[in-house]
Design a protein around this motif. Structure first.
Motif, PDB file in Angstrom:
ATOM      1  N   GLY A 142      -8.715  -9.972  40.108  1.00 32.44           N
ATOM      2  CA  GLY A 142      -7.419  -9.771  40.722  1.00 32.44           C
ATOM      3  C   GLY A 142      -7.117  -8.363  41.178  1.00 32.44           C
ATOM      4  N   LEU A 143      -8.095  -7.464  41.143  1.00 33.53           N
ATOM      5  CA  LEU A 143      -7.870  -6.084  41.575  1.00 33.53           C
ATOM      6  C   LEU A 143      -8.070  -5.973  43.084  1.00 33.53           C
ATOM      7  CD1 LEU A 143      -9.737  -4.132  38.752  1.00 33.53           C
ATOM      8  CD2 LEU A 143      -7.285  -4.600  38.931  1.00 33.53           C
ATOM      9  N   VAL A 144      -7.230  -5.187  43.712  1.00 34.09           N
ATOM     10  CA  VAL A 144      -7.325  -4.934  45.147  1.00 34.09           C
ATOM     11  C   VAL A 144      -7.928  -3.551  45.355  1.00 34.09           C
ATOM     12  CG1 VAL A 144      -6.034  -4.663  47.299  1.00 34.09           C
ATOM     13  CG2 VAL A 144      -5.331  -6.403  45.635  1.00 34.09           C
ATOM     14  N   ILE A 145      -8.950  -3.499  46.194  1.00 34.55           N
ATOM     15  CA  ILE A 145      -9.609  -2.229  46.534  1.00 34.55           C
ATOM     16  C   ILE A 145      -9.028  -1.727  47.854  1.00 34.55           C
ATOM     17  CG2 ILE A 145     -11.832  -1.063  46.889  1.00 34.55           C
ATOM     18  CD1 ILE A 145     -11.589  -2.451  44.164  1.00 34.55           C
ATOM     19  N   PRO A 146      -8.490  -0.530  47.961  1.00 37.61           N
ATOM     20  CA  PRO A 146      -8.431   0.525  46.947  1.00 37.61           C
ATOM     21  C   PRO A 146      -7.083   0.623  46.239  1.00 37.61           C
ATOM     22  CG  PRO A 146      -7.902   1.465  49.059  1.00 37.61           C
ATOM     23  CD  PRO A 146      -8.091  -0.010  49.294  1.00 37.61           C
ATOM     24  N   ASP A 147      -6.139  -0.291  46.498  1.00 34.58           N
ATOM     25  CA  ASP A 147      -4.790  -0.133  45.952  1.00 34.58           C
ATOM     26  C   ASP A 147      -4.778  -0.076  44.430  1.00 34.58           C
ATOM     27  OD1 ASP A 147      -3.988  -0.203  48.558  1.00 34.58           O
ATOM     28  OD2 ASP A 147      -3.259  -2.272  48.516  1.00 34.58           O
ATOM     29  N   ASP A 148      -5.567  -0.936  43.787  1.00 36.27           N
ATOM     30  CA  ASP A 148      -5.642  -0.941  42.325  1.00 36.27           C
ATOM     31  C   ASP A 148      -6.809  -0.112  41.795  1.00 36.27           C
ATOM     32  OD1 ASP A 148      -3.461  -2.749  42.163  1.00 36.27           O
ATOM     33  OD2 ASP A 148      -4.833  -4.407  42.593  1.00 36.27           O
ATOM     34  N   LEU A 149      -7.859  -0.021  42.573  1.00 35.46           N
ATOM     35  CA  LEU A 149      -9.061   0.698  42.123  1.00 35.46           C
ATOM     36  C   LEU A 149      -9.774   1.326  43.309  1.00 35.46           C
ATOM     37  CD1 LEU A 149     -11.059   1.331  39.760  1.00 35.46           C
ATOM     38  CD2 LEU A 149     -12.284  -0.773  40.419  1.00 35.46           C
ATOM     39  N   SER A 150      -9.956   2.649  43.265  1.00 37.79           N
ATOM     40  CA  SER A 150     -10.732   3.356  44.278  1.00 37.79           C
ATOM     41  C   SER A 150     -12.179   3.454  43.810  1.00 37.79           C
ATOM     42  CB  SER A 150     -10.164   4.758  44.518  1.00 37.79           C
ATOM     43  OG  SER A 150      -8.946   4.703  45.233  1.00 37.79           O
ATOM     44  N   VAL A 151     -13.115   3.202  44.728  1.00 42.19           N
ATOM     45  CA  VAL A 151     -14.536   3.146  44.365  1.00 42.19           C
ATOM     46  C   VAL A 151     -15.350   4.051  45.286  1.00 42.19           C
ATOM     47  CG1 VAL A 151     -16.544   1.658  44.018  1.00 42.19           C
ATOM     48  CG2 VAL A 151     -14.239   0.761  43.616  1.00 42.19           C
ATOM     49  N   VAL A 152     -16.259   4.838  44.674  1.00 41.37           N
ATOM     50  CA  VAL A 152     -17.205   5.671  45.414  1.00 41.37           C
ATOM     51  C   VAL A 152     -18.615   5.267  45.016  1.00 41.37           C
ATOM     52  CG1 VAL A 152     -17.997   8.019  45.925  1.00 41.37           C
ATOM     53  CG2 VAL A 152     -15.574   7.594  45.450  1.00 41.37           C
ATOM     54  N   GLY A 153     -19.474   5.047  45.992  1.00 38.74           N
ATOM     55  CA  GLY A 153     -20.884   4.754  45.726  1.00 38.74           C
ATOM     56  C   GLY A 153     -21.757   5.980  45.923  1.00 38.74           C
ATOM     57  N   PHE A 154     -23.043   5.738  45.996  1.00 48.60           N
ATOM     58  CA  PHE A 154     -24.020   6.830  46.149  1.00 48.60           C
ATOM     59  C   PHE A 154     -25.207   6.275  46.930  1.00 48.60           C
ATOM     60  CE2 PHE A 154     -26.728  10.326  45.351  1.00 48.60           C
ATOM     61  CZ  PHE A 154     -26.055  11.319  44.636  1.00 48.60           C
ATOM     62  N   ASP A 155     -25.618   6.963  47.946  1.00 50.42           N
ATOM     63  CA  ASP A 155     -26.761   6.695  48.838  1.00 50.42           C
ATOM     64  C   ASP A 155     -26.315   6.583  50.290  1.00 50.42           C
ATOM     65  OD1 ASP A 155     -28.591   6.704  46.778  1.00 50.42           O
ATOM     66  OD2 ASP A 155     -28.727   4.513  46.635  1.00 50.42           O
ATOM     67  N   ASN A 156     -25.136   5.981  50.530  1.00 47.48           N
ATOM     68  CA  ASN A 156     -24.650   5.775  51.898  1.00 47.48           C
ATOM     69  C   ASN A 156     -25.649   4.953  52.706  1.00 47.48           C
ATOM     70  OD1 ASN A 156     -22.762   6.037  54.021  1.00 47.48           O
ATOM     71  ND2 ASN A 156     -23.880   7.778  54.877  1.00 47.48           N
ATOM     72  N   VAL A 157     -26.095   3.841  52.128  1.00 50.60           N
ATOM     73  CA  VAL A 157     -26.989   2.946  52.867  1.00 50.60           C
ATOM     74  C   VAL A 157     -26.193   2.242  53.963  1.00 50.60           C
ATOM     75  CG1 VAL A 157     -28.595   2.639  50.951  1.00 50.60           C
ATOM     76  CG2 VAL A 157     -26.653   1.086  51.184  1.00 50.60           C
ATOM     77  N   PHE A 158     -26.893   1.623  54.886  1.00 53.20           N
ATOM     78  CA  PHE A 158     -26.258   1.157  56.122  1.00 53.20           C
ATOM     79  C   PHE A 158     -25.129   0.156  55.902  1.00 53.20           C
ATOM     80  CE2 PHE A 158     -29.191  -2.262  55.362  1.00 53.20           C
ATOM     81  CZ  PHE A 158     -28.586  -3.381  55.925  1.00 53.20           C
ATOM     82  N   PHE A 159     -25.221  -0.695  54.860  1.00 48.22           N
ATOM     83  CA  PHE A 159     -24.224  -1.755  54.734  1.00 48.22           C
ATOM     84  C   PHE A 159     -22.864  -1.239  54.252  1.00 48.22           C
ATOM     85  CE2 PHE A 159     -26.309  -2.075  50.470  1.00 48.22           C
ATOM     86  CZ  PHE A 159     -25.193  -1.862  49.671  1.00 48.22           C
ATOM     87  N   THR A 160     -22.801   0.005  53.762  1.00 46.40           N
ATOM     88  CA  THR A 160     -21.537   0.507  53.208  1.00 46.40           C
ATOM     89  C   THR A 160     -20.427   0.522  54.253  1.00 46.40           C
ATOM     90  OG1 THR A 160     -22.312   2.765  53.642  1.00 46.40           O
ATOM     91  CG2 THR A 160     -22.618   1.898  51.426  1.00 46.40           C
ATOM     92  N   ARG A 161     -20.778   0.783  55.497  1.00 44.44           N
ATOM     93  CA  ARG A 161     -19.747   0.858  56.543  1.00 44.44           C
ATOM     94  C   ARG A 161     -19.260  -0.525  56.960  1.00 44.44           C
ATOM     95  NH1 ARG A 161     -24.705   2.350  60.103  1.00 44.44           N
ATOM     96  NH2 ARG A 161     -24.823   3.932  58.496  1.00 44.44           N
TER      97      ARG A 161
END
Length: 336
Positions: free
Chosen positions: A260-279
């Protein structure tokens, strides 16, 4: 069919000179290169890999060892290496070590048995001592993603600690004071370094590190899923999440949504690598850019310089990560 010996005789040069021309060496005078190429044209001679190997005592092949063959990260690395080497008439032989010491050693022995002119290794399980000893052998070694001081010039690395720091800092600067982390495997140097950077950012901003808000993953999506489930089960509050790679971030976000969490309103998320699918994720994932394609290209250039005498190639040994901010992060005031 014409032979390399006939080419050398017609051009009035040695077999070694013909070999250097065939292997596109920079150490041939332009007028000599022209004579050899003219002789090859007159005789209708077309060099093949076997002839080149006989002439140069090289296989014109480079062995590459990666942890896995699936996933976008290593695909980009392999593609950039192959492209750079192919542009200079060299070919690749690929094996996977699965981050297991025995399998990494078996793969290295296999590549050596294929008479590769050099090896490009992305390995974690084998020891520094093993790699150092290997580098003192007859076959040149280039490392990606790992630094061994005595072979520094042949290591292509990124500052993983700074990347972890940037990821946490980006959330803190948005007002998040309760951060969780799904780390990489902590037996690996990059996993430890990214977590160390995460903790440094917390300390720098006067925030407490809560070990209950750390879940150790293995860079696979399933560990992102499991990690997020464990973090939610603690009952601890967190509004920001740093994941040690994008694949784990995708798994974590799926679990967050199911809860039930909404991204980013309830949870902000940062990944690592910046692979193509992130966008293309929804929302698009903020990530730390890990230029693995450029690093692969630099590793190939190390081989071209050290083995095939391409002395004019520019090589970068150390890369600095950068934050790519997208829609998966927002200010804490909007996070409820």
């Amino acid at each position: 069919m014409a032979t390399i010996y006939e080419v050398a005789k017609l051009a009035g040069v040695s077999l070694a000179t013909v070999s250097r021309v065939m292997n596109d060496s920079d150490k041939v005078k332009p007028q000599t290169r022209e004579k050899v190429q003219l002789a090859m044209d007159q005789l209708g001679y077309r060099p093949n890999s076997i002839a080149q190997s006989l002439a140069s005592n090289r296989s014109n092949s480079v062995g590459i060892l990666v942890p896995e063959l699936h996933g976008p990260f290593f695909g980009f690395m392999l593609s950039s290496i192959e492209e750079e080497l192919r542009a200079h008439g060299k070919h690749v032989i690929i094996s996977a070590g699965h981050s297991d010491e025995v399998k990494e050693k078996e793969s290295i022995e296999f590549l050596l048995s294929r008479k590769c002119d050099a090896l490009i290794l992305h390995v974690f399980a084998v020891t520094n001592e093993y790699v150092s000893q290997l580098s003192r052998g007859a076959v040149p070694i280039v490392l990606i993603g790992r630094l061994i001081p005595e072979m520094m010039d042949n290591c292509i690395t990124i500052d993983n600690e700074y990347g972890g720091y940037l990821a946490a800092k980006s959330l803190i600067e948005l007002g998040h004071t309760h951060l969780a982390c799904i780390s990489g495997p902590l037996w690996k140097s990059d996993g430890r370094e990214r977590l160390s950077g995460f903790r440094r950012a917390l300390k720098e901003y006067g925030l407490d590190y809560n070990p209950r808000l750390l879940a150790e993953g293995n860079y696979q999506e399933s560990s992102g899923t499991k990690g997020m489930e464990l973090l939610l089960a603690t009952g601890e509050r967190f509004t920001g999440l740093v994941c040690a790679n994008d694949v784990m971030a995708a798994g974590a976000i799926a679990v967050a949504r199911r809860n039930g969490l909404v991204i980013p309103d309830d949870l902000s998320v940062v990944g690592f690598d910046n692979v193509f699918f992130t966008r293309y994720m929804h929302p698009a994932l903020s990530s730390i850019d890990y230029p693995i394609d450029d690093m692969g290209r630099m590793a190939a250039r190390c081989v071209l310089r050290n083995v095939y005498q391409k002395d004019d190639l520019r090589i970068i040994n150390r890369f600095e990560p950068k934050l790519v901010r997208r829609a998966s992060t927002t200010g804490v005031a909007q996070s409820g």
